[in-house]
Write an enzyme that holds these catalytic residues in place. Sequence first.
Site, PDB file in Angstrom:
ATOM      1  N   GLY A   7     -67.787  46.361  -8.449  1.00  0.00           N
ATOM      2  CA  GLY A   7     -66.267  46.821  -8.314  1.00  0.00           C
ATOM      3  C   GLY A   7     -65.508  45.560  -7.682  1.00  0.00           C
ATOM      4  CE  LYS A  11     -62.269  47.641 -11.495  1.00  0.00           C
ATOM      5  NZ  LYS A  11     -63.207  46.983 -10.471  1.00  0.00           N
ATOM      6  CE  LYS A  13     -54.825  36.890 -11.644  1.00  0.00           C
ATOM      7  NZ  LYS A  13     -54.761  35.664 -10.807  1.00  0.00           N
ATOM      8  N   GLY A  35     -59.369  50.979  -5.737  1.00  0.00           N
ATOM      9  CA  GLY A  35     -58.145  50.073  -5.072  1.00  0.00           C
ATOM     10  C   GLY A  35     -57.996  48.850  -5.833  1.00  0.00           C
ATOM     11  CG  HIS A  36     -57.603  48.872  -9.833  1.00  0.00           C
ATOM     12  ND1 HIS A  36     -57.613  49.189 -10.986  1.00  0.00           N
ATOM     13  CD2 HIS A  36     -58.783  49.190  -9.127  1.00  0.00           C
ATOM     14  CE1 HIS A  36     -58.957  49.880 -11.368  1.00  0.00           C
ATOM     15  NE2 HIS A  36     -59.803  49.591 -10.124  1.00  0.00           N
ATOM     16  CB  THR A 123     -64.276  55.899  -1.339  1.00  0.00           C
ATOM     17  OG1 THR A 123     -64.225  56.963  -2.241  1.00  0.00           O
ATOM     18  CG2 THR A 123     -64.651  54.656  -1.899  1.00  0.00           C
ATOM     19  NE  ARG A 137     -70.873  74.120 -16.786  1.00  0.00           N
ATOM     20  CZ  ARG A 137     -71.919  74.768 -17.484  1.00  0.00           C
ATOM     21  NH1 ARG A 137     -71.885  75.183 -18.785  1.00  0.00           N
ATOM     22  NH2 ARG A 137     -73.113  74.998 -16.962  1.00  0.00           N
ATOM     23  CD  GLN A 219     -64.663  53.727  -9.475  1.00  0.00           C
ATOM     24  OE1 GLN A 219     -64.337  54.358 -10.466  1.00  0.00           O
ATOM     25  NE2 GLN A 219     -63.612  53.897  -8.572  1.00  0.00           N
ATOM     26  NE  ARG A 298     -66.259  51.788   2.563  1.00  0.00           N
ATOM     27  CZ  ARG A 298     -67.385  52.365   1.783  1.00  0.00           C
ATOM     28  NH1 ARG A 298     -68.455  52.579   1.880  1.00  0.00           N
ATOM     29  NH2 ARG A 298     -66.868  52.541   0.606  1.00  0.00           N
ATOM     30  CG  ASP A 328     -59.203  31.112  -5.418  1.00  0.00           C
ATOM     31  OD1 ASP A 328     -59.605  32.007  -6.433  1.00  0.00           O
ATOM     32  OD2 ASP A 328     -58.864  31.518  -4.415  1.00  0.00           O
TER      33      ASP A 328
HETATM   34  P1  GDP Z   1     -60.198  45.664  -8.621  1.00  0.00           P
HETATM   35  O1  GDP Z   1     -60.604  46.776  -7.817  1.00  0.00           O
HETATM   36  O2  GDP Z   1     -61.299  45.042  -9.346  1.00  0.00           O
HETATM   37  O3  GDP Z   1     -58.772  45.762  -8.841  1.00  0.00           O
HETATM   38  O4  GDP Z   1     -60.189  44.530  -7.343  1.00  0.00           O
HETATM   39  P2  GDP Z   1     -59.512  44.435  -5.729  1.00  0.00           P
HETATM   40  O5  GDP Z   1     -57.849  44.687  -6.088  1.00  0.00           O
HETATM   41  O6  GDP Z   1     -60.108  45.697  -5.142  1.00  0.00           O
HETATM   42  O7  GDP Z   1     -59.824  43.331  -5.194  1.00  0.00           O
HETATM   43  C1  GDP Z   1     -59.591  42.219  -5.406  1.00  0.00           C
HETATM   44  C2  GDP Z   1     -59.097  41.271  -4.452  1.00  0.00           C
HETATM   45  O8  GDP Z   1     -59.262  40.002  -4.775  1.00  0.00           O
HETATM   46  C3  GDP Z   1     -57.558  41.701  -4.456  1.00  0.00           C
HETATM   47  O9  GDP Z   1     -57.272  41.298  -3.017  1.00  0.00           O
HETATM   48  C4  GDP Z   1     -56.808  40.693  -5.291  1.00  0.00           C
HETATM   49  O10 GDP Z   1     -55.444  40.327  -4.930  1.00  0.00           O
HETATM   50  C5  GDP Z   1     -57.781  39.251  -4.896  1.00  0.00           C
HETATM   51  N1  GDP Z   1     -57.801  38.260  -6.154  1.00  0.00           N
HETATM   52  C6  GDP Z   1     -57.794  38.566  -7.378  1.00  0.00           C
HETATM   53  N2  GDP Z   1     -58.195  37.769  -8.029  1.00  0.00           N
HETATM   54  C7  GDP Z   1     -58.219  36.500  -7.263  1.00  0.00           C
HETATM   55  C8  GDP Z   1     -58.531  35.199  -7.267  1.00  0.00           C
HETATM   56  O11 GDP Z   1     -58.695  34.613  -8.409  1.00  0.00           O
HETATM   57  N3  GDP Z   1     -58.511  34.349  -6.140  1.00  0.00           N
HETATM   58  C9  GDP Z   1     -58.380  34.935  -5.001  1.00  0.00           C
HETATM   59  N4  GDP Z   1     -58.273  34.053  -3.895  1.00  0.00           N
HETATM   60  N5  GDP Z   1     -58.105  36.514  -4.703  1.00  0.00           N
HETATM   61  C10 GDP Z   1     -57.994  37.208  -6.160  1.00  0.00           C
HETATM   62  P1  IMO Z   2     -62.674  49.561  -7.670  1.00  0.00           P
HETATM   63  O1  IMO Z   2     -62.072  50.148  -9.169  1.00  0.00           O
HETATM   64  C1  IMO Z   2     -66.128  49.095  -5.101  1.00  0.00           C
HETATM   65  C2  IMO Z   2     -68.401  52.661  -4.148  1.00  0.00           C
HETATM   66  C3  IMO Z   2     -68.374  53.300  -2.917  1.00  0.00           C
HETATM   67  C4  IMO Z   2     -69.939  53.610  -2.928  1.00  0.00           C
HETATM   68  C5  IMO Z   2     -70.136  54.511  -4.294  1.00  0.00           C
HETATM   69  C6  IMO Z   2     -69.805  55.821  -4.422  1.00  0.00           C
HETATM   70  O2  IMO Z   2     -61.606  49.016  -6.681  1.00  0.00           O
HETATM   71  O3  IMO Z   2     -63.509  48.530  -8.190  1.00  0.00           O
HETATM   72  P2  IMO Z   2     -67.705  57.233  -4.417  1.00  0.00           P
HETATM   73  O4  IMO Z   2     -66.437  57.533  -3.570  1.00  0.00           O
HETATM   74  O5  IMO Z   2     -66.945  56.628  -5.585  1.00  0.00           O
HETATM   75  O6  IMO Z   2     -68.477  58.488  -4.808  1.00  0.00           O
HETATM   76  O7  IMO Z   2     -68.532  56.125  -3.873  1.00  0.00           O
HETATM   77  O8  IMO Z   2     -69.251  53.692  -5.117  1.00  0.00           O
HETATM   78  N1  IMO Z   2     -67.064  52.376  -4.810  1.00  0.00           N
HETATM   79  C7  IMO Z   2     -66.445  51.434  -5.104  1.00  0.00           C
HETATM   80  N2  IMO Z   2     -67.021  50.009  -4.724  1.00  0.00           N
HETATM   81  N3  IMO Z   2     -65.128  49.499  -5.797  1.00  0.00           N
HETATM   82  C8  IMO Z   2     -64.522  50.525  -6.346  1.00  0.00           C
HETATM   83  O9  IMO Z   2     -63.365  50.851  -6.930  1.00  0.00           O
HETATM   84  C9  IMO Z   2     -65.279  51.639  -5.789  1.00  0.00           C
HETATM   85  N4  IMO Z   2     -65.162  53.011  -6.113  1.00  0.00           N
HETATM   86  C10 IMO Z   2     -66.396  53.539  -5.607  1.00  0.00           C
HETATM   87  O10 IMO Z   2     -68.325  52.002  -1.977  1.00  0.00           O
HETATM   88  O11 IMO Z   2     -70.831  52.828  -2.700  1.00  0.00           O
HETATM   89 MG    MG Z   3     -60.999  47.604  -5.597  1.00  0.00          MG
END
Ligand code: GDP
Ligand code: IMO
Ligand code: MG
Length: 421
Positions: A7, A11, A13, A35-36, A123, A137, A219, A298, A328
Site C-alpha cells: 500500500g 496509486k 498520484k 488514503g490516496h 485502520t 449475508r 491497498q 501512523r 527521489d
Molecule cells: P496511495 O495510497 O498508493 O495513493 O499512496 P499515498 O498517497 O498513501 O502515499 C504516497 C505518498 O507519497 C503521498 O504523500 C504522495 O503525495 C507521495 N508521493 C507520490 N509519488 C511521489 C514521488 O515520486 N516522490 C515523493 N517524494 N513523494 C511522492
Molecule cells: P492505500 O489504498 C496501507 C493495512 C492496515 C492493516 C491492514 C488491515 O492507501 O494504499 P484494514 O483497516 O484494511 O482492515 O487493515 O491493511 N491497510 C493499508 N496499508 N495502505 C492502505 O491503503 C491500507 N489499507 C489498509 O494498516 O495493516
Molecule cells: Mg495510501
Amino acid sequence: MVGTQWGDEGKGKFTDLLSKEMSMVVRYQGGHNAGHTLVVDDETFALQLVPSGVLYDHIVPVIGNGVVVDPFVLLAEIDMLARRGVSCSRLRVSGNAHLILPYHQQLDALHERHLGKAKLGTTKRGIGPAYADKAMRLGLRVQDLLDEMIFREKLRAALIHTNKVLTKVFNRLPVDPDALADKVLSECLDPLKPYIADTTDLIHEGLEAGQQVLFEGAQATFLDLDHGTYPFVTSSNPTAGGACTGTGVGPRHIDRVLGVAKAYVTRVGAGPFPTELFDDYGNRMVDIGREFGTNTGRRRRPGWFDAVMLRHAVRVNSLTDLAITKIDVLDTFDVVKICVGYEIDGQRVDKLPYHQSELHRAKPVYQEFPGWKTDLSTVRRPEDLPSEAIRYLAFIADQVGVPVSLVSTGPGRDEYLHLVS
Ligand code: GDP
Ligand code: IMO
Ligand code: MG
C-alpha cells in the site's frame, strides 16, 4: 492500476495523472481505509472513497459494487471537495456496494483490542466487519437506503446477530436498530440518492461507446485477502481480478494492468516484511519520504525494494508494466539495495515461499548499487537520468520481467517521466 507492495505506493498520484486520457475512474474494493494523495500545484487532496479522477471535469468517478461505503464518510468527503471547488456531481455509487455502519467500526476496534499483542493494526474503519457481514449475508447495501421498510427490516435482522456479539462477547451496550435507521435515513438518504446507480450498466455503456475506463485499486497485492500475508491483510481483493468482481466487468475487457511500486517498500500495521530496515537508511526513507499514514498518521515501516515480492505481484496481477514512485527519496543515498532472493534455512530461493512461517524466517539476499547522489526531482526526460538511476530501474525491470514505463520523481502531478523500453 494496482498496488504491488503493502500500500501507499502512489496509486492516487498515478490515477490522477492517467485520468487525463480516461473517461471513467472506478474504485472496485476497499473503503475509507485507503488514503490516496494527489498534489496539484500547491494543493494536496487526500481521498479515501471518492476515486482519484475526480479533479477532472471530464471524468465520471464510480464507486463499484466491491467497495464498502460508510455513507457518513462519503458525504463528508463530497462536502470537503465541494468546499475546495471540486464538484462530485458526476459521481456514481453502486447500489450493490455494502454499507459500513457505526457498529462495524466499533467491532473493528473491539476485535483489535481483544487480539492484544496479536493485533493486525487495522485502520479501525470497520472494513473487516463490513465484509464479514457481506459474506454472512447480513450486510446492508447502498440500494437498501432507497426502500425504508427493507432498510429497517434488514438492519433489525443484522443487529439480532451483532447485538449478541456486542453484549455477550464484548460486554457492550446493544445498538438500537430503529434509532440507527432514523439517523442513517434522515442524514444520508436525500444527499446520497442522486449518486446511487447501476454502475455495472454504466461502465458497460461506456465501454460499448469506446470509452477508456481506469480501475483504481486501493491497498495492494500483499494486503489481498487471498494472496497477501494472511492474516495481516485487508478484507478485500486489491489484486487485478478484484477489478472484475468489484465492478461487474469481465477479464477480457482489461488490456493493461499497471503495477505501482515504490523504489523501496513500506508497510503500515503488523505482518512479515523480509527487507524491513531498523537502521539509518530506514529512518531516512521515513523522514525524506514522509512515510506517515495519509489517514491514520501512523509511521510506516521502511525497507529495501523486494524483487521477489514484485515477481509474485507480476504473476498474480498479470502486470503489463510498472510505475516506480518516490525514486527521489533515495537521491542522497550512497548505496541502494534490491532484494533478489531469500535465504531460508540455508537454502537460496527466488520465489515467495508459499508457507508463511518460511517468509517470517526469510533473510533477504541483496544486490547493491552505488547511489546516484543527484536531485532527481526536476528530471523530466529519461536522457537526463544519471546512469546509476537508469541502472537501478533497468535492474528492477530485468528482475521482475516487465518494463518500467513511468517513474515518479516527486509528489506533484507533473513530477514524473515516461520511460521507453
Ligand atoms: P496511495 O495510497 O498508493 O495513493 O499512496 P499515498 O498517497 O498513501 O502515499 C504516497 C505518498 O507519497 C503521498 O504523500 C504522495 O503525495 C507521495 N508521493 C507520490 N509519488 C511521489 C514521488 O515520486 N516522490 C515523493 N517524494 N513523494 C511522492
Ligand atoms: P492505500 O489504498 C496501507 C493495512 C492496515 C492493516 C491492514 C488491515 O492507501 O494504499 P484494514 O483497516 O484494511 O482492515 O487493515 O491493511 N491497510 C493499508 N496499508 N495502505 C492502505 O491503503 C491500507 N489499507 C489498509 O494498516 O495493516
Ligand atoms: Mg495510501
